[in-house]
Design an enzyme around this catalytic site. Structure first.
Site, PDB file in Angstrom:
ATOM      1  N   GLU A 290      -0.745  -1.802   8.123  1.00  0.00           N
ATOM      2  CA  GLU A 290      -0.056  -2.619   9.132  1.00  0.00           C
ATOM      3  C   GLU A 290      -0.549  -2.319  10.538  1.00  0.00           C
ATOM      4  O   GLU A 290      -0.469  -3.165  11.414  1.00  0.00           O
ATOM      5  CB  GLU A 290       1.463  -2.385   9.055  1.00  0.00           C
ATOM      6  CG  GLU A 290       2.109  -3.116   7.901  1.00  0.00           C
ATOM      7  CD  GLU A 290       3.632  -3.148   7.965  1.00  0.00           C
ATOM      8  OE1 GLU A 290       4.226  -2.562   8.888  1.00  0.00           O
ATOM      9  OE2 GLU A 290       4.226  -3.746   7.058  1.00  0.00           O
ATOM     10  N   HIS A 311      -9.655   7.911 -14.687  1.00  0.00           N
ATOM     11  CA  HIS A 311      -9.793   7.223 -15.974  1.00  0.00           C
ATOM     12  C   HIS A 311      -9.456   5.739 -15.842  1.00  0.00           C
ATOM     13  O   HIS A 311      -9.210   5.066 -16.838  1.00  0.00           O
ATOM     14  CB  HIS A 311      -8.910   7.912 -17.020  1.00  0.00           C
ATOM     15  CG  HIS A 311      -9.332   9.334 -17.240  1.00  0.00           C
ATOM     16  ND1 HIS A 311     -10.093   9.746 -18.314  1.00  0.00           N
ATOM     17  CD2 HIS A 311      -9.138  10.441 -16.474  1.00  0.00           C
ATOM     18  CE1 HIS A 311     -10.324  11.040 -18.215  1.00  0.00           C
ATOM     19  NE2 HIS A 311      -9.767  11.495 -17.105  1.00  0.00           N
ATOM     20  N   LYS A 424       7.350 -14.293   5.422  1.00  0.00           N
ATOM     21  CA  LYS A 424       8.801 -14.445   5.595  1.00  0.00           C
ATOM     22  C   LYS A 424       9.140 -15.886   5.993  1.00  0.00           C
ATOM     23  O   LYS A 424      10.103 -16.462   5.514  1.00  0.00           O
ATOM     24  CB  LYS A 424       9.312 -13.489   6.682  1.00  0.00           C
ATOM     25  CG  LYS A 424       9.212 -12.022   6.298  1.00  0.00           C
ATOM     26  CD  LYS A 424       9.871 -11.173   7.371  1.00  0.00           C
ATOM     27  CE  LYS A 424       9.619  -9.709   7.136  1.00  0.00           C
ATOM     28  NZ  LYS A 424       9.975  -8.880   8.277  1.00  0.00           N
TER      29      LYS A 424
HETATM   30  O1  PA5 Z   1       6.545  -0.994  10.054  1.00  0.00           O
HETATM   31  C1  PA5 Z   1       7.363  -1.899  10.132  1.00  0.00           C
HETATM   32  O2  PA5 Z   1       7.904  -2.200  11.200  1.00  0.00           O
HETATM   33  C2  PA5 Z   1       7.792  -2.690   8.908  1.00  0.00           C
HETATM   34  O3  PA5 Z   1       7.102  -2.347   7.769  1.00  0.00           O
HETATM   35  C3  PA5 Z   1       9.270  -2.480   8.638  1.00  0.00           C
HETATM   36  O4  PA5 Z   1       9.524  -1.122   8.459  1.00  0.00           O
HETATM   37  C4  PA5 Z   1       9.765  -3.259   7.424  1.00  0.00           C
HETATM   38  O5  PA5 Z   1       9.390  -4.601   7.508  1.00  0.00           O
HETATM   39  C5  PA5 Z   1      11.279  -3.160   7.316  1.00  0.00           C
HETATM   40  O6  PA5 Z   1      11.871  -3.631   8.475  1.00  0.00           O
HETATM   41  P1  PA5 Z   1      13.365  -3.314   8.846  1.00  0.00           P
HETATM   42  O7  PA5 Z   1      13.503  -1.847   9.027  1.00  0.00           O
HETATM   43  O8  PA5 Z   1      13.605  -4.064  10.109  1.00  0.00           O
HETATM   44  O9  PA5 Z   1      14.213  -3.823   7.702  1.00  0.00           O
END
Ligand code: PA5
Length: 432
Positions: A290, A311, A424
């Site tokens: 990310e 493996h 989303k």
């Molecule tokens: O790194 C990030 O911001 C995302 O991966 C969030 O952690 C993930 O989408 C979950 O979001 P939230 O904590 O708002 O539910």
């Protein structure tokens, strides 16, 4: 305590001293951007000084909540996804017994811990309810935004289940919320229902939040010494302050990743030889995936657990398309020791009698590194002295700092994740 170090000797065919020297100025510049807050995403650097600035009152409340949970719960449900899930899971699997939930209660010393809200599977939810339905349940819902579909739906189902089982008031006493200080539906709900709540600081994004209550409450509920975790993070913050790659192992790692990337090694595999580190690999994938995968750029982060995956993926890594480098987590001291006995290993391995199994694991690692390097996959080795709470804190800080710097070297904002919104949006339209 020994620091975590990076050794890149096995990649000397691919990385020359001059390559790193050529990065020295950029590293200093990115260090300034990170520490002075002049780079993109600078509002999300709270994790950087977190080890020096822990809110002691919040830590005290986390410990008190964990004590209640450990004293009363048979099952503790941790509901969250992404950065609100992966760090806690990585810690629990790294630091607890490999079969923690299966241990007798007196050996576990606390509740069984299950995760939810990290998928949309009906089967998973039904099976979870089958397992926990008749147990004494406590629950922690973790979501910074308070709007994420997966944990919101799982929490809705589990909250309903708990309210039917215990009544509304008693269910409220058993639910803990970890979310933003002021914003979001979950904060509103926590206030309305009177749930005890913990704060995810504004300036810390999900994947950099494992050392906040997001990770610390589940860890403490599992009996992990969170003070040791924090000490490890503090040591890492101190050890990784230099702006010179020669004195900063996280920056050295960040620069080498970028050097290899420029040379066509566009996939990084985090390798561990301890199954306890499998979920750490998942945490790593999110952190780097990310943070760096945007604007058509970024190393693709993967993770394997050897020797198991030798493996399965071993063949590709050895002889497939040459775009892979490996970062090996070398755990120097195994948390347990088992000695091989003659007779038990008479399928041709009697010559190993008397040796510890960890010795064989170590030779598997050394042999694999040699074979993969010969096959054209550069190997970086990150030496981790042992799998303890201290080193969990150290390792997470190490990778977060390396990731932030690596993202800046790559020319991206390592603190946003605009691409996560795309699915989303499509999903919401279909749902409506
Ligand atoms: O790194 C990030 O911001 C995302 O991966 C969030 O952690 C993930 O989408 C979950 O979001 P939230 O904590 O708002 O539910």
């Amino acid at each position: 305590m020994h620091p975590i170090t990076l050794n890149y000797e096995k990649s000397s065919n691919y990385i020359k001293e001059g390559d790193l020297a050529a990065y020295a100025a950029a590293i200093k510049q990115c260090h300034e951007m990170l520490h002075q807050g002049t780079g993109p995403g600078s509002d999300y650097r709270g994790w950087l000084d977190l080890p020096a600035n822990y809110d002691r009152e919040e830590i005290r409340r986390i410990k008190a909540a964990a004590e209640d949970i450990r004293g009363q719960a048979e099952v503790f449900l941790v509901v969250g996804i992404g950065g609100s899930y992966l760090g806690a899971r990585a810690a629990l699997e790294m630091l607890r017994h490999s079969f923690y939930n299966e241990l007798p209660a007196d050996q576990r010393g606390g509740p069984r811990i299950y995760f939810a809200g990290h998928n949309l599977s009906s089967a998973y939810m039904r099976h979870l309810l089958d397992i926990v339905g008749d147990k004494e349940i406590f629950l922690n819902i973790i979501s910074k935004s308070g709007t994420t579909t997966e944990p919101a739906l799982a929490f809705g189902l589990l909250k309903d289940f708990m309210e039917n089982k215990y009544g509304k008031m008693e269910a409220s006493r058993r639910i803990y919320v970890t979310t933003d200080r002021q914003r979001g539906k979950l904060r509103e709900l926590a206030e309305a229902e009177g749930y005890e709540s913990f704060v995810i600081p504004d300036d810390i994004g999900g994947r950099y939040s494992v050392l906040t209550p997001v990770g610390l409450l589940p860890m403490a509920a599992a009996g992990i010494d969170i003070e040791e975790v924090l000490l490890g993070a503090q040591a890492a913050a101190k050890d990784l302050m230099a702006d010179d790659w020669r004195d900063n192992h996280a920056y050295r790692y960040a620069a080498i990743r970028n050097i290899l990337y420029e040379k066509g090694f566009i996939t990084e595999i985090l390798v561990s030889y301890e199954p306890q580190l499998a979920s750490f690999g998942e945490w790593f994938k999110q952190l780097f995936g990310e943070s760096e995968g945007k604007e058509g750029k970024g190393i693709f982060p993967a993770a394997v657990n050897f020797s198991t995956d030798l493996h399965s993926l071993g063949q590709y890594i050895q002889e497939g398309r040459r775009h892979i480098f490996e970062t090996v987590l070398n755990v120097e001291k195994s948390s347990e020791e088992i000695r091989l006995q003659a007779g038990e290993i008479d399928m041709g391995f009697n010559y190993l009698a008397g040796k510890p199994l960890s010795f064989v694991n170590e030779k598997a690692m050394e042999g694999t590194i040699t074979a993969h390097v010969k096959g054209g996959a550069p190997n970086l080795i990150i030496n981790v002295p042992e799998l303890t709470p201290y080193y969990f804190g150290y390792m997470t800080y190490f990778f977060q700092k390396a990731c932030a710097l690596s993202g800046y070297l790559l020319g991206v904002n390592p603190f946003d994740q605009p691409g996560v919104e795309a699915y989303k949006k499509e999903m919401r339209e279909l749902l409506r």
